[in-house]
Design a protein around this motif. Structure first.
Motif, PDB file in Angstrom:
ATOM      1  N   ALA A 111       0.837  -1.208   0.000  1.00 17.29           N
ATOM      2  CA  ALA A 111       0.000   0.000   0.000  1.00 17.29           C
ATOM      3  C   ALA A 111       0.870   1.255   0.000  1.00 17.29           C
ATOM      4  N   ARG A 112       1.937   1.253   0.804  1.00 20.75           N
ATOM      5  CA  ARG A 112       2.816   2.428   0.875  1.00 20.75           C
ATOM      6  C   ARG A 112       3.532   2.677  -0.441  1.00 20.75           C
ATOM      7  N   MET A 113       3.854   1.603  -1.165  1.00 18.68           N
ATOM      8  CA  MET A 113       4.585   1.731  -2.421  1.00 18.68           C
ATOM      9  C   MET A 113       3.663   1.784  -3.638  1.00 18.68           C
ATOM     10  N   ALA A 114       2.347   1.979  -3.401  1.00 20.01           N
ATOM     11  CA  ALA A 114       1.345   2.088  -4.468  1.00 20.01           C
ATOM     12  C   ALA A 114       1.328   0.857  -5.363  1.00 20.01           C
ATOM     13  N   MET A 115       1.494  -0.330  -4.736  1.00 16.82           N
ATOM     14  CA  MET A 115       1.500  -1.590  -5.470  1.00 16.82           C
ATOM     15  C   MET A 115       0.217  -2.369  -5.180  1.00 16.82           C
ATOM     16  N   ALA A 116      -0.080  -3.354  -6.003  1.00 19.24           N
ATOM     17  CA  ALA A 116      -1.240  -4.209  -5.770  1.00 19.24           C
ATOM     18  C   ALA A 116      -1.063  -4.953  -4.445  1.00 19.24           C
ATOM     19  N   GLU A 117      -2.118  -5.019  -3.657  1.00 21.77           N
ATOM     20  CA  GLU A 117      -2.053  -5.667  -2.357  1.00 21.77           C
ATOM     21  C   GLU A 117      -2.407  -7.148  -2.481  1.00 21.77           C
ATOM     22  N   LEU A 118      -1.460  -8.003  -2.133  1.00 24.42           N
ATOM     23  CA  LEU A 118      -1.674  -9.445  -2.188  1.00 24.42           C
ATOM     24  C   LEU A 118      -2.533  -9.877  -1.005  1.00 24.42           C
ATOM     25  N   PRO A 119      -3.644 -10.593  -1.235  1.00 27.73           N
ATOM     26  CA  PRO A 119      -4.447 -11.085  -0.109  1.00 27.73           C
ATOM     27  C   PRO A 119      -3.591 -11.906   0.853  1.00 27.73           C
ATOM     28  N   GLU A 120      -3.799 -11.705   2.137  1.00 26.95           N
ATOM     29  CA  GLU A 120      -2.952 -12.353   3.131  1.00 26.95           C
ATOM     30  C   GLU A 120      -3.025 -13.869   3.060  1.00 26.95           C
ATOM     31  N   ALA A 121      -4.200 -14.412   2.795  1.00 25.12           N
ATOM     32  CA  ALA A 121      -4.347 -15.867   2.699  1.00 25.12           C
ATOM     33  C   ALA A 121      -3.542 -16.418   1.532  1.00 25.12           C
ATOM     34  N   LEU A 122      -3.460 -15.668   0.443  1.00 25.91           N
ATOM     35  CA  LEU A 122      -2.703 -16.108  -0.722  1.00 25.91           C
ATOM     36  C   LEU A 122      -1.208 -16.059  -0.443  1.00 25.91           C
ATOM     37  N   PHE A 123      -0.768 -15.067   0.295  1.00 27.11           N
ATOM     38  CA  PHE A 123       0.635 -14.972   0.717  1.00 27.11           C
ATOM     39  C   PHE A 123       1.023 -16.211   1.516  1.00 27.11           C
ATOM     40  N   VAL A 124       0.224 -16.541   2.530  1.00 21.45           N
ATOM     41  CA  VAL A 124       0.530 -17.681   3.392  1.00 21.45           C
ATOM     42  C   VAL A 124       0.494 -18.985   2.594  1.00 21.45           C
ATOM     43  N   GLU A 125      -0.466 -19.119   1.692  1.00 23.18           N
ATOM     44  CA  GLU A 125      -0.566 -20.333   0.886  1.00 23.18           C
ATOM     45  C   GLU A 125       0.644 -20.502  -0.024  1.00 23.18           C
ATOM     46  N   ALA A 126       1.133 -19.413  -0.589  1.00 26.08           N
ATOM     47  CA  ALA A 126       2.314 -19.487  -1.452  1.00 26.08           C
ATOM     48  C   ALA A 126       3.521 -19.992  -0.674  1.00 26.08           C
ATOM     49  N   VAL A 127       3.711 -19.469   0.534  1.00 30.81           N
ATOM     50  CA  VAL A 127       4.821 -19.911   1.379  1.00 30.81           C
ATOM     51  C   VAL A 127       4.647 -21.385   1.749  1.00 30.81           C
ATOM     52  N   ASP A 128       3.439 -21.759   2.142  1.00 30.98           N
ATOM     53  CA  ASP A 128       3.174 -23.153   2.527  1.00 30.98           C
ATOM     54  C   ASP A 128       3.487 -24.114   1.381  1.00 30.98           C
ATOM     55  N   GLN A 129       3.042 -23.760   0.180  1.00 32.35           N
ATOM     56  CA  GLN A 129       3.243 -24.651  -0.966  1.00 32.35           C
ATOM     57  C   GLN A 129       4.720 -24.831  -1.286  1.00 32.35           C
ATOM     58  N   LEU A 130       5.499 -23.762  -1.182  1.00 31.93           N
ATOM     59  CA  LEU A 130       6.926 -23.878  -1.458  1.00 31.93           C
ATOM     60  C   LEU A 130       7.613 -24.724  -0.393  1.00 31.93           C
ATOM     61  N   VAL A 131       7.269 -24.511   0.867  1.00 30.66           N
ATOM     62  CA  VAL A 131       7.881 -25.290   1.944  1.00 30.66           C
ATOM     63  C   VAL A 131       7.532 -26.774   1.802  1.00 30.66           C
ATOM     64  N   LYS A 132       6.312 -27.079   1.403  1.00 34.53           N
ATOM     65  CA  LYS A 132       5.901 -28.476   1.240  1.00 34.53           C
ATOM     66  C   LYS A 132       6.744 -29.188   0.184  1.00 34.53           C
ATOM     67  N   ILE A 133       6.917 -28.552  -0.969  1.00 29.81           N
ATOM     68  CA  ILE A 133       7.619 -29.232  -2.053  1.00 29.81           C
ATOM     69  C   ILE A 133       9.128 -29.293  -1.807  1.00 29.81           C
ATOM     70  N   ASP A 134       9.653 -28.332  -1.027  1.00 28.20           N
ATOM     71  CA  ASP A 134      11.095 -28.296  -0.747  1.00 28.20           C
ATOM     72  C   ASP A 134      11.394 -28.605   0.724  1.00 28.20           C
ATOM     73  N   SER A 135      10.543 -29.404   1.352  1.00 28.29           N
ATOM     74  CA  SER A 135      10.690 -29.682   2.785  1.00 28.29           C
ATOM     75  C   SER A 135      12.000 -30.382   3.121  1.00 28.29           C
ATOM     76  N   GLU A 136      12.575 -31.129   2.175  1.00 28.31           N
ATOM     77  CA  GLU A 136      13.837 -31.815   2.446  1.00 28.31           C
ATOM     78  C   GLU A 136      14.998 -30.839   2.575  1.00 28.31           C
ATOM     79  N   TRP A 137      14.757 -29.583   2.207  1.00 28.15           N
ATOM     80  CA  TRP A 137      15.792 -28.549   2.313  1.00 28.15           C
ATOM     81  C   TRP A 137      15.803 -27.875   3.687  1.00 28.15           C
ATOM     82  N   VAL A 138      14.856 -28.199   4.546  1.00 29.39           N
ATOM     83  CA  VAL A 138      14.817 -27.572   5.871  1.00 29.39           C
ATOM     84  C   VAL A 138      15.854 -28.255   6.758  1.00 29.39           C
ATOM     85  N   PRO A 139      16.900 -27.535   7.174  1.00 24.01           N
ATOM     86  CA  PRO A 139      17.948 -28.169   7.975  1.00 24.01           C
ATOM     87  C   PRO A 139      17.493 -28.410   9.411  1.00 24.01           C
TER      88      PRO A 139
END
Length: 367
Positions: A111-139
């Motif tokens: 909002a401060r940078m006059a950019m499109a605001e990503l829905p919070e649920a979509l932000f969290v889902e994107a992070v979750d999906q990446l962590v799921k597929i790359d879970s073997e990379w979590v040390p």
């Protein structure tokens, strides 16, 4: 939030890489991960187009971007990012820490940078999906985690000073160890440069804030310090924050003191978590202006007995000395982390890694 933000969120398409990192190579990286150098196999991507909203959500193989030379991010700096971590949880599983707070801050930065605001649920889902597929990379080593970097850039092809109509949101990840070593860090107090001014972008997590701090960071290295501390832009008198972290101090009356959020300081999630934990431990917390001269005097008298930096990357890093042209402020013996710093860091990391009860419901389990 406009109609585009409240529309049905896109569903992620999963496109596993056809060339995953060899298991032996991955094990070698995880044995001693260097911060920000080796990345996981995948990335999450979502596109935004004015009139269409957020679309084309997917997790795909990590690969270079193709950007037109006239992409507006390259000319007008519409760019924001976040920093967060995924942890191996004691007893099994993988989790992130307060991801909804990162999602909220990301939206506020947009909002401060006059950019499109990503829905919070979509932000969290994107992070979750990446962590799921790359879970073997979590040390799983002590102090290790999977660092997650959600970010967004303006990619409209247009040369003109206006908010862009197209954006690209992405999440990448890298396994990391400790940002600093286990001892105390030394910090240079910048009296020539400021990080932010009232009405500016200090409270947004945008790349320009960090680019502007690099010259001061280089100055701190010349003086043999690990980091830089900025003062306010009006008087060059009051402590604000460090190059990429918030800062806190402990007085001899068991009070935790940190500069207030007045629009020029990033509202750190680690900062907020430590404040809450300190209160639970019976400490008094003051969000108050800290005069740099009084701080140096207080360190000399023992009034200020500890200082530390805090943020996602560094977690909590004790400060042994503050240095400036006029002298040195030493906390404790300057080398040994203080008892309060140690206790607060342990309380925080124990929650993040599942070693203690999550009374605040901060841990977000993914696997």
């Amino acid at each position: 939030m406009d109609a585009e933000q409240t529309a049905t969120l896109p569903t992620f398409t999963i496109e596993p890489t056809t060339t995953p990192t060899d298991a032996a190579r991955r094990a070698e990286i995880l044995a001693n991960p260097v911060f920000g150098r080796a990345f996981t196999d995948h990335m999450a991507v979502i596109r935004y187009t004015e009139g269409e909203g957020w679309h084309d959500a997917k997790v795909t193989a990590r690969q270079p971007l193709t950007l037109d030379p006239a992409s507006s991010v390259l000319h007008y700096g519409q760019e924001i990012f976040e920093g967060m971590k995924a942890y191996r949880i004691a007893g099994g599983g993988v989790a992130t820490f307060r991801p909804e707070a990162n999602a909220r801050r990301f939206r506020e930065s947009a909002a401060r940078m006059a950019m499109a605001e990503l829905p919070e649920a979509l932000f969290v889902e994107a992070v979750d999906q990446l962590v799921k597929i790359d879970s073997e990379w979590v040390p799983s080593g002590d102090g290790q985690s999977l660092y997650l970097r959600p970010f967004m850039i303006a990619n409209e092809v247009f040369l003109g000073v206006k908010p862009a109509s197209e954006y690209l949101f992405m999440v990448i990840a890298c396994p990391v160890g400790a940002y600093f070593g286990k001892g105390c860090v030394s910090v240079w107090v910048s009296e020539d440069y400021t990080r932010a001014a009232p009405g500016g972008t200090g409270a947004a997590k945008c790349g320009g804030n960090y680019a502007g701090s690099l010259v001061a960071q280089a100055e701190s290295k010349k003086h043999g310090c690990d980091q830089v501390l900025f003062l306010d832009s009006r008087e060059q008198r009051f402590v604000e924050e460090m190059g990429g972290m918030n800062v806190m101090f402990v007085r001899d009356d068991n009070t935790l003191v940190t500069p207030p959020l007045t629009g020029t300081i990033l509202p750190g999630i680690t900062r907020d978590s430590i404040i809450r934990l300190a209160i639970q431990k019976g400490m008094k917390v003051e969000e108050a202006a800290v005069d740099i001269d009084e701080l140096f005097q207080g360190a000399a008298s023992g009034r200020y007995k500890e200082a530390f930096a805090c943020g996602t990357a560094a977690v909590l890093s004790p400060i042994g000395t503050l240095r400036r042209a006029g002298g040195v402020a030493t906390f404790g013996d300057g080398e040994t982390p203080g008892a309060v710093s140690v206790a607060l860091k342990k309380a925080l990391t124990d929650i993040q890694t599942g070693r203690s009860n999550d009374q605040q419901n901060w841990v977000h389990h993914i696997l």
